[in-house]
Design an enzyme around this catalytic site. Structure first.
Site, mmCIF file in Angstrom:
data_model
loop_
_atom_site.group_PDB
_atom_site.id
_atom_site.type_symbol
_atom_site.label_atom_id
_atom_site.label_comp_id
_atom_site.label_asym_id
_atom_site.label_seq_id
_atom_site.Cartn_x
_atom_site.Cartn_y
_atom_site.Cartn_z
ATOM 1 N N LYS A 109 7.022 -5.253 9.546
ATOM 2 C CA LYS A 109 5.713 -4.659 9.263
ATOM 3 C C LYS A 109 4.616 -5.698 9.502
ATOM 4 C CE LYS A 109 3.410 -2.106 5.486
ATOM 5 N NZ LYS A 109 3.537 -1.669 4.074
ATOM 6 N N SER A 156 2.725 3.243 3.441
ATOM 7 C CA SER A 156 2.033 2.599 4.530
ATOM 8 C C SER A 156 2.939 1.982 5.600
ATOM 9 C CB SER A 156 1.126 1.492 3.971
ATOM 10 O OG SER A 156 1.901 0.468 3.367
ATOM 11 N N SER A 212 5.431 2.335 -0.477
ATOM 12 C CA SER A 212 5.308 2.274 0.983
ATOM 13 C C SER A 212 6.601 2.030 1.746
ATOM 14 C CB SER A 212 4.302 1.201 1.373
ATOM 15 O OG SER A 212 3.009 1.713 1.182
HETATM 16 N N1 GLN Z 1 0.200 4.686 -0.836
HETATM 17 C C1 GLN Z 1 -0.030 3.724 -1.884
HETATM 18 C C2 GLN Z 1 -1.415 3.149 -1.724
HETATM 19 O O1 GLN Z 1 -2.110 3.611 -0.902
HETATM 20 C C3 GLN Z 1 1.021 2.662 -1.855
HETATM 21 C C4 GLN Z 1 0.867 1.752 -0.724
HETATM 22 C C5 GLN Z 1 1.885 0.661 -0.683
HETATM 23 O O2 GLN Z 1 2.943 0.746 -1.315
HETATM 24 N N2 GLN Z 1 1.565 -0.375 0.054
HETATM 25 O O3 GLN Z 1 -1.808 2.260 -2.389
#
Ligand code: GLN
Length: 489
Positions: free
Chosen positions: A78, A153, A177
């Site tokens: 990532k 994400s 994510s």
């Molecule tokens: N979707 C969640 C957020 O927007 C979690 C994102 C993540 O785990 N990086 O914060």
């Protein structure tokens, strides 16, 4: 041979020596490029290496050394995890072209085991989002249906594994994510116990919630990758000084034996009104399978579930507003031109560099930390976070693991939730609690609904990765999941 779907397939091929290594490497790179092209590109990658690293005979699996466990295996990382040689952009204009001077510990450990990084994967800017649509470089599409999001994400990592470019990938999870995109793409995703995998080299979003974890096509593959990246690291102050021990999924006898006699908690709050009916049906069928394999299903209650999401959306932006203060256009990445004073340069760089969602989080975070609001929001959220911990602690006194759906719905359509951030936030409703508590949690594909994958989530007490992976491996064997793309090359 088309897609690369497992570590054992890669290893088998690699055991044939240098020619096979080159063939495998060019296959993976070819497939990665393929996903970037066409009318509706998957766009899983933000950067790709030009060529694979040179073949090193001492790393060949035939050598049998422990250091060669992943010899020659291509992996994806990532793009908020630092690597040498390829940029680390966090999906942000602000870090466009930024190349880190060091590699993250997790990446270094994979490379020392012989794996090589094929490229960096797309993500919601700085990890903020649930669909990968918040990337400044354009969205990633779901390989199972290109009109849909891959989740986020870490959507790029999930898509790269689902499309068979790489057998495994690294991702990060602050609120879900890894599990959420893995579920939506039909692959395995594991978020370990907080502190078990070093965060050194992971660009910070919300430090008390950030985790590095893995994506793979199967539970044993995920366990193999996790086994390489876990462990104490003096460069991460929150890495726990505790020997994590090996991570293995092997059980005596049949793999499905790992379920016999286990008590699996079923939290009522994860089967409420938010849950889509189709997802509910698939999850209930998985519960039947767990019961048939000899486990006891025990209803449990986690009352804090209702407030966990609100708690997360106070704590995470608060920490993010502090962490993102370092991006000022001076120390890292892009600097805006035309500023007459230093603060004007800061303001312009941040104004031009950050996308809407990142700005929203910074505003929210500085608001809840401001003198007048601190008690009403931030301290209250910390209190709620304690309830989340307590709920899990109580549950794990009576059950070995918890089973629940990973997401309330299957992957949604591109654009469907973009206009309403709060609706987007609910995509994490079942994943944030494990991040708030720091317990290990993972997802495995448990079925399809309308042609889209559905994920089943397992959670265990802190440091019980091995038990969790053993149960997951057993369930995976019983379910015999078939991915919607299985028919393709
Ligand atoms: N979707 C969640 C957020 O927007 C979690 C994102 C993540 O785990 N990086 O914060």
């Amino acid at each position: 041979m088309g897609a690369l779907r497992s570590l054992s397939a890669a290893r088998e091929m690699l055991s044939l020596g240098e020619d096979a290594y080159l063939e495998l490497a060019s296959l993976a790179l070819h497939r990665a490029h393929e996903l970037e092209g066409g009318e509706a590109p998957i766009h899983a990658f933000l950067s790709l290496v030009e060529e694979p690293p040179r073949f090193r005979a001492e790393l060949s699996p035939a050598g049998g050394a422990a250091a060669s466990r992943l010899a020659g295996v291509p992996i994806a990382v990532k793009d908020n995890i630092c690597t040498l040689g390829l940029p680390t952009t966090c999906g942000s204009r602000l870090l466009e072209g930024y190349v880190s001077p060091y590699a993250a510990t997790a990446v270094r450990r994979l490379e020392e085991s012989g794996a090589w990084v094929i490229g960096k994967t797309n993500l919601d800017e700085f990890g903020m989002g649930s669909s990968t649509e918040n990337s400044a470089f354009g969205p990633t599409r779901n390989p199972a249906d290109r009109k849909r999001v891959p989740g986020g994400s870490s959507g790029g990592s999930a898509a790269a594994v689902a499309a068979g470019v790489v057998p495994a990938a690294l991702g990060s999870s602050t609120g879900g994510s890894i599990r959420q995109p893995a579920a939506m793409c039909g692959v395995v995703g594991v978020k370990p116990t907080y502190g078990r995998v070093s965060r050194y080299g992971l660009v910070a979003f919300a430090s008390s919630l950030d985790h590095v974890g893995v994506f793979a096509r199967s539970v044993p593959d995920a366990a193999a990758i996790l086994g390489v990246v876990v462990g104490v690291d003096r460069r991460d102050a929150t890495s726990r000084p505790r020997d994590p021990g090996p991570v293995s999924t092997s059980t005596a006898g049949e793999p499905s034996e790992a379920l016999r006699g286990r008590s699996i908690g079923v939290p009522a709050e994860y089967f409420g009104d938010e849950l889509d009916d189709g997802v509910r049906q698939v999850a209930e069928r998985a519960l039947d399978t767990i019961g048939e394999a000899g486990a006891r299903l025990i209803p449990v209650s986690l009352p804090s579930t209702a407030t966990a999401l609100s708690c997360y959306y106070v704590v995470a932006p608060a920490e993010a507003s502090a962490n993102l203060a370092r991006f000022d256009g001076v120390r890292y990445g892009r600097r805006a031109t035309g500023g007459r004073t230093l603060s004007e340069t800061y303001l312009r760089s941040r104004g031009e560099g950050f996308g809407d969602e990142v700005k929203r989080r910074i505003l929210l975070g500085t608001h809840v930390l401001s003198a007048r609001q601190y008690e009403a929001y931030y301290l209250r959220a910390l209190e709620l976070r304690r309830h989340v911990h307590e709920d899990f602690r109580r549950a794990f006194r009576t059950v070995d693991a918890l089973f629940a759906p990973t997401t309330p719905t299957v992957a949604f359509r591109l654009g469907e939730k973009r206009a309403t951030p709060t609706e987007m936030y609910t995509a994490d409703i079942f994943t944030v609690a494990a991040n708030l508590a720091g317990i290990p949690a993972m997802t495995i594909p448990i079925g399809n609904q309308g042609g889209m994958p559905v994920g089943g989530q397992l959670m265990c007490a802190a440091w019980e990765e091995e038990k969790m992976l053993g149960i997951a491996a057993a369930l995976e064997t019983c379910l015999e999941y078939v991915h919607p793309l299985a028919g393709e090359a």
